[in-house]
Design a protein around this motif. Structure first.
Motif, PDB file in Angstrom:
ATOM      1  N   GLU A   2     -11.961   4.455  10.160  1.00  0.00           N
ATOM      2  CA  GLU A   2     -11.108   5.355  10.945  1.00  0.00           C
ATOM      3  C   GLU A   2     -10.166   4.574  11.848  1.00  0.00           C
ATOM      4  OE1 GLU A   2     -13.916   9.336  11.307  1.00  0.00           O
ATOM      5  OE2 GLU A   2     -14.091   7.779  12.849  1.00  0.00           O
ATOM      6  N   LYS A   3     -10.621   3.443  12.374  1.00  0.00           N
ATOM      7  CA  LYS A   3      -9.766   2.609  13.219  1.00  0.00           C
ATOM      8  C   LYS A   3      -8.569   2.084  12.420  1.00  0.00           C
ATOM      9  CE  LYS A   3      -8.493  -0.132  16.635  1.00  0.00           C
ATOM     10  NZ  LYS A   3      -7.874   0.420  17.864  1.00  0.00           N
ATOM     11  N   ILE A   4      -8.814   1.705  11.164  1.00  0.00           N
ATOM     12  CA  ILE A   4      -7.764   1.099  10.342  1.00  0.00           C
ATOM     13  C   ILE A   4      -6.824   2.138   9.736  1.00  0.00           C
ATOM     14  CG2 ILE A   4      -7.360  -0.173   8.179  1.00  0.00           C
ATOM     15  CD1 ILE A   4      -9.964  -1.759   8.872  1.00  0.00           C
ATOM     16  N   ALA A   5      -7.399   3.227   9.203  1.00  0.00           N
ATOM     17  CA  ALA A   5      -6.593   4.184   8.432  1.00  0.00           C
ATOM     18  C   ALA A   5      -6.488   5.561   9.053  1.00  0.00           C
ATOM     19  CB  ALA A   5      -7.157   4.301   7.015  1.00  0.00           C
ATOM     20  N   GLY A   6      -7.128   5.786  10.191  1.00  0.00           N
ATOM     21  CA  GLY A   6      -7.060   7.099  10.845  1.00  0.00           C
ATOM     22  C   GLY A   6      -8.178   8.017  10.424  1.00  0.00           C
ATOM     23  N   THR A   7      -8.465   8.052   9.115  1.00  0.00           N
ATOM     24  CA  THR A   7      -9.544   8.883   8.585  1.00  0.00           C
ATOM     25  C   THR A   7     -10.270   8.116   7.489  1.00  0.00           C
ATOM     26  OG1 THR A   7      -8.187   9.869   6.835  1.00  0.00           O
ATOM     27  CG2 THR A   7      -8.195  10.990   8.978  1.00  0.00           C
ATOM     28  N   GLU A   8     -11.485   8.571   7.179  1.00  0.00           N
ATOM     29  CA  GLU A   8     -12.203   7.949   6.065  1.00  0.00           C
ATOM     30  C   GLU A   8     -11.435   8.148   4.763  1.00  0.00           C
ATOM     31  OE1 GLU A   8     -16.613   7.726   3.989  1.00  0.00           O
ATOM     32  OE2 GLU A   8     -16.045   9.546   5.074  1.00  0.00           O
ATOM     33  N   ASP A   9     -10.889   9.339   4.556  1.00  0.00           N
ATOM     34  CA  ASP A   9     -10.137   9.611   3.327  1.00  0.00           C
ATOM     35  C   ASP A   9      -8.944   8.661   3.184  1.00  0.00           C
ATOM     36  OD1 ASP A   9     -11.842  11.618   2.573  1.00  0.00           O
ATOM     37  OD2 ASP A   9     -10.566  13.261   3.282  1.00  0.00           O
ATOM     38  N   GLY A  10      -8.263   8.403   4.287  1.00  0.00           N
ATOM     39  CA  GLY A  10      -7.133   7.480   4.251  1.00  0.00           C
ATOM     40  C   GLY A  10      -7.564   6.071   3.884  1.00  0.00           C
ATOM     41  N   PHE A  11      -8.729   5.672   4.377  1.00  0.00           N
ATOM     42  CA  PHE A  11      -9.257   4.342   4.067  1.00  0.00           C
ATOM     43  C   PHE A  11      -9.695   4.277   2.604  1.00  0.00           C
ATOM     44  CE2 PHE A  11     -12.256   0.815   4.087  1.00  0.00           C
ATOM     45  CZ  PHE A  11     -11.624  -0.115   4.907  1.00  0.00           C
ATOM     46  N   VAL A  12     -10.314   5.355   2.103  1.00  0.00           N
ATOM     47  CA  VAL A  12     -10.746   5.400   0.704  1.00  0.00           C
ATOM     48  C   VAL A  12      -9.534   5.241  -0.223  1.00  0.00           C
ATOM     49  CG1 VAL A  12     -11.713   6.885  -1.101  1.00  0.00           C
ATOM     50  CG2 VAL A  12     -12.837   6.714   1.125  1.00  0.00           C
ATOM     51  N   GLN A  13      -8.414   5.843   0.160  1.00  0.00           N
ATOM     52  CA  GLN A  13      -7.197   5.681  -0.632  1.00  0.00           C
ATOM     53  C   GLN A  13      -6.803   4.206  -0.706  1.00  0.00           C
ATOM     54  OE1 GLN A  13      -3.934   8.199   0.552  1.00  0.00           O
ATOM     55  NE2 GLN A  13      -2.454   7.093  -0.686  1.00  0.00           N
ATOM     56  N   LYS A  14      -6.919   3.496   0.418  1.00  0.00           N
ATOM     57  CA  LYS A  14      -6.623   2.061   0.445  1.00  0.00           C
ATOM     58  C   LYS A  14      -7.598   1.291  -0.440  1.00  0.00           C
ATOM     59  CE  LYS A  14      -4.552   1.707   5.090  1.00  0.00           C
ATOM     60  NZ  LYS A  14      -3.382   0.865   4.753  1.00  0.00           N
ATOM     61  N   MET A  15      -8.871   1.704  -0.438  1.00  0.00           N
ATOM     62  CA  MET A  15      -9.880   1.050  -1.274  1.00  0.00           C
ATOM     63  C   MET A  15      -9.522   1.169  -2.751  1.00  0.00           C
ATOM     64  SD  MET A  15     -13.270   2.417   0.736  1.00  0.00           S
ATOM     65  CE  MET A  15     -14.510   1.653  -0.311  1.00  0.00           C
ATOM     66  N   ASN A  16      -9.141   2.351  -3.163  1.00  0.00           N
ATOM     67  CA  ASN A  16      -8.796   2.557  -4.572  1.00  0.00           C
ATOM     68  C   ASN A  16      -7.498   1.852  -4.957  1.00  0.00           C
ATOM     69  OD1 ASN A  16     -11.030   4.142  -5.500  1.00  0.00           O
ATOM     70  ND2 ASN A  16     -10.231   5.872  -4.331  1.00  0.00           N
ATOM     71  N   GLU A  17      -6.560   1.774  -4.022  1.00  0.00           N
ATOM     72  CA  GLU A  17      -5.330   1.021  -4.271  1.00  0.00           C
ATOM     73  C   GLU A  17      -5.647  -0.465  -4.440  1.00  0.00           C
ATOM     74  OE1 GLU A  17      -2.887   1.940  -0.923  1.00  0.00           O
ATOM     75  OE2 GLU A  17      -2.282   3.911  -1.687  1.00  0.00           O
ATOM     76  N   LYS A  18      -6.542  -0.978  -3.613  1.00  0.00           N
ATOM     77  CA  LYS A  18      -6.932  -2.390  -3.713  1.00  0.00           C
ATOM     78  C   LYS A  18      -7.666  -2.650  -5.022  1.00  0.00           C
ATOM     79  CE  LYS A  18      -7.136  -6.559  -2.062  1.00  0.00           C
ATOM     80  NZ  LYS A  18      -5.905  -7.343  -1.797  1.00  0.00           N
ATOM     81  N   ALA A  19      -8.494  -1.715  -5.438  1.00  0.00           N
ATOM     82  CA  ALA A  19      -9.200  -1.862  -6.715  1.00  0.00           C
ATOM     83  C   ALA A  19      -8.204  -1.996  -7.860  1.00  0.00           C
ATOM     84  CB  ALA A  19     -10.140  -0.683  -6.941  1.00  0.00           C
ATOM     85  N   ARG A  20      -7.158  -1.171  -7.843  1.00  0.00           N
ATOM     86  CA  ARG A  20      -6.132  -1.246  -8.895  1.00  0.00           C
ATOM     87  C   ARG A  20      -5.377  -2.573  -8.819  1.00  0.00           C
ATOM     88  NH1 ARG A  20      -5.736   4.301  -7.546  1.00  0.00           N
ATOM     89  NH2 ARG A  20      -4.016   3.934  -6.087  1.00  0.00           N
ATOM     90  N   GLU A  21      -5.106  -3.013  -7.592  1.00  0.00           N
ATOM     91  CA  GLU A  21      -4.407  -4.294  -7.404  1.00  0.00           C
ATOM     92  C   GLU A  21      -5.217  -5.447  -7.987  1.00  0.00           C
ATOM     93  OE1 GLU A  21      -3.555  -7.210  -3.647  1.00  0.00           O
ATOM     94  OE2 GLU A  21      -3.190  -5.072  -3.309  1.00  0.00           O
ATOM     95  N   LEU A  22      -6.534  -5.375  -7.866  1.00  0.00           N
ATOM     96  CA  LEU A  22      -7.418  -6.428  -8.374  1.00  0.00           C
ATOM     97  C   LEU A  22      -7.713  -6.274  -9.866  1.00  0.00           C
ATOM     98  CD1 LEU A  22     -10.007  -6.583  -5.422  1.00  0.00           C
ATOM     99  CD2 LEU A  22      -8.222  -8.266  -5.951  1.00  0.00           C
ATOM    100  N   GLY A  23      -7.202  -5.199 -10.468  1.00  0.00           N
ATOM    101  CA  GLY A  23      -7.433  -4.979 -11.888  1.00  0.00           C
ATOM    102  C   GLY A  23      -8.807  -4.440 -12.213  1.00  0.00           C
ATOM    103  N   LEU A  24      -9.425  -3.750 -11.256  1.00  0.00           N
ATOM    104  CA  LEU A  24     -10.774  -3.205 -11.450  1.00  0.00           C
ATOM    105  C   LEU A  24     -10.650  -1.813 -12.069  1.00  0.00           C
ATOM    106  CD1 LEU A  24     -12.310  -4.280  -8.014  1.00  0.00           C
ATOM    107  CD2 LEU A  24     -12.050  -5.614 -10.117  1.00  0.00           C
TER     108      LEU A  24
END
Length: 386
Positions: free
Chosen positions: A131-153
């Motif tokens: 929540e500190k980083i993205a405002g909400t858990e959902d916003g952070f989860v979106q970043k997690m999935n974006e990073k997964a795609r960036e890493l080719g996962l």
């Protein structure tokens, strides 16, 4: 006679067990139960062993490897400080499962919250930082999935930052290993994941004792991370990393039936890696391999560095061929360039055969030169060659 016959049979059976080769008897004692396993070497990313490594399974709290990766990126980018205070929301404090028992409105430093995530697998600490980083858990989860795609996962999808049971929340042993590899580029994380026991709220009347959920940190030499996981659906999971004689390996076990079996299977994977392979490091991470000198750049001779360690993985007993390296720059580099921006790759060959490709990045920003600086350089060149 019948009693004597039964006794004789029992004695014979015990003797036969004692006569079994040690590895055979051990194998019977330590039957493998994990659904999926993998072992990779960190520098090269090479897969050394594994079974069903691309089977999609719930990762449980190993999810927090991605959570910690995004936290470390924020810290290293200067967007988050270790000494910065984070206030726990009602939602963060309401998390069940593993937790550090944050109270709504309680303030804790980023450093202590990260310790709570890495050591105690705190769900509440994970959500508070998200929540500190993205405002909400959902916003952070979106970043997690974006990073997964960036890493080719391609076989990973997150629904939360904790790994608590959720529909359509999955990963694979291979994806978890690659995620861990990315996290270990921020090697400072092992200062947290290697802690076996410590305290939070030390200077209060209610100190909280942390004990690492990864027991191999204490009982397997060289293990300094990374993350356990358990839910009824996922069973016992562990992504572990260990370093020995300059070589770092990552082992992942998913879906073991007991914590003992999980730890045994991870230990066997680590043993195999260290017994069978050795590493020859050619360049360290962030080591300068060239200097970039672009005509219209404000800075001259800017260091070009390795984004990760550059190493060769060798089976013990095998001989290395003749090594050669070549820098291949991107065909069209344009200014300005940012620190961390990829500008090419370092190609390594052994006896003329391709071995590895490592991204090369800029050590610092490279802005365009001003109009007057270009004129001065032209004038200096004229004077120089008169």
């Amino acid at each position: 006679m019948k009693k004597m016959s039964l006794l004789s049979l029992l004695i014979a059976f015990v003797i036969s067990l004692m006569a079994l080769p040690p590895q055979t008897f051990a194998a019977k004692q330590e039957e493998k139960t994990a659904k999926s396993t993998i072992l990779i070497e960190r520098d090269t990313g090479r897969v050394l062993a594994g079974e069903n490594m691309e089977e999609q399974l719930p990762p449980a709290s190993m999810t927090k490897i991605m959570t910690m990766l995004l936290i470390m990126e924020e810290i290293e980018a200067g967007k988050l400080r270790y000494d910065e205070k984070v206030r726990a929301s009602e939602y963060a404090a309401s998390m069940g499962g593993s937790q550090i028992f944050l109270e709504p409105g309680e303030e804790m430093t980023v450093k202590d919250l990260l310790k709570g995530v890495a050591v105690a697998s705190g769900n509440d600490a994970s959500v508070a930082l998200a929540e500190k980083i993205a405002g909400t858990e959902d916003g952070f989860v979106q970043k997690m999935n974006e990073k997964a795609r960036e890493l080719g996962l391609t076989h990973t999808k997150f629904q939360n930052v904790t790994g608590l049971p959720a529909k359509d929340h999955y990963s694979t042993a291979k994806d978890m290993a690659m995620m861990a590899r990315a996290l270990l580029e921020h090697e400072e994380i092992t200062e947290f994941t290697s802690i076996y026991e410590d305290y939070l709220r030390k200077d209060t009347d209610d100190p909280f004792w942390l004990v690492n959920t990864n027991k191999l940190v204490k009982f397997y030499p060289g293990v300094d991370g990374l993350k356990t996981g358990f839910t009824k659906e996922a069973r016992y999971c562990l992504t572990a990393t260990a370093k020995k004689d300059g070589m770092r390996v990552i082992a992942v076990v998913m879906g073991a039936e007991t914590p003992k079996q999980r730890n045994n299977e991870v230990s066997q994977l680590l043993d195999y890696g260290f017994n069978q392979y050795t590493i020859k490091q050619l360049y360290k991470q962030d080591q300068t391999v060239a200097k970039l000198d672009m005509l219209k750049a404000r800075n001259k001779d800017v260091p070009v560095v390795t984004s990760t360690p550059v190493s060769l993985l060798v089976k013990k007993g095998e001989k290395l061929g003749e090594l050669s390296t070549e820098i291949v720059y991107k065909p069209e580099l344009s200014l300005p360039l940012k620190a961390g921006e990829q500008v090419g790759v370092l190609e390594v060959k052994a006896d003329g055969k391709h071995v590895s490709s490592t991204p090369l990045i800029m050590k610092e920003d490279v802005p365009k030169a001003s109009y007057w600086l270009l004129i001065k350089r032209s004038f200096d060149d004229v004077v120089k060659f008169r």
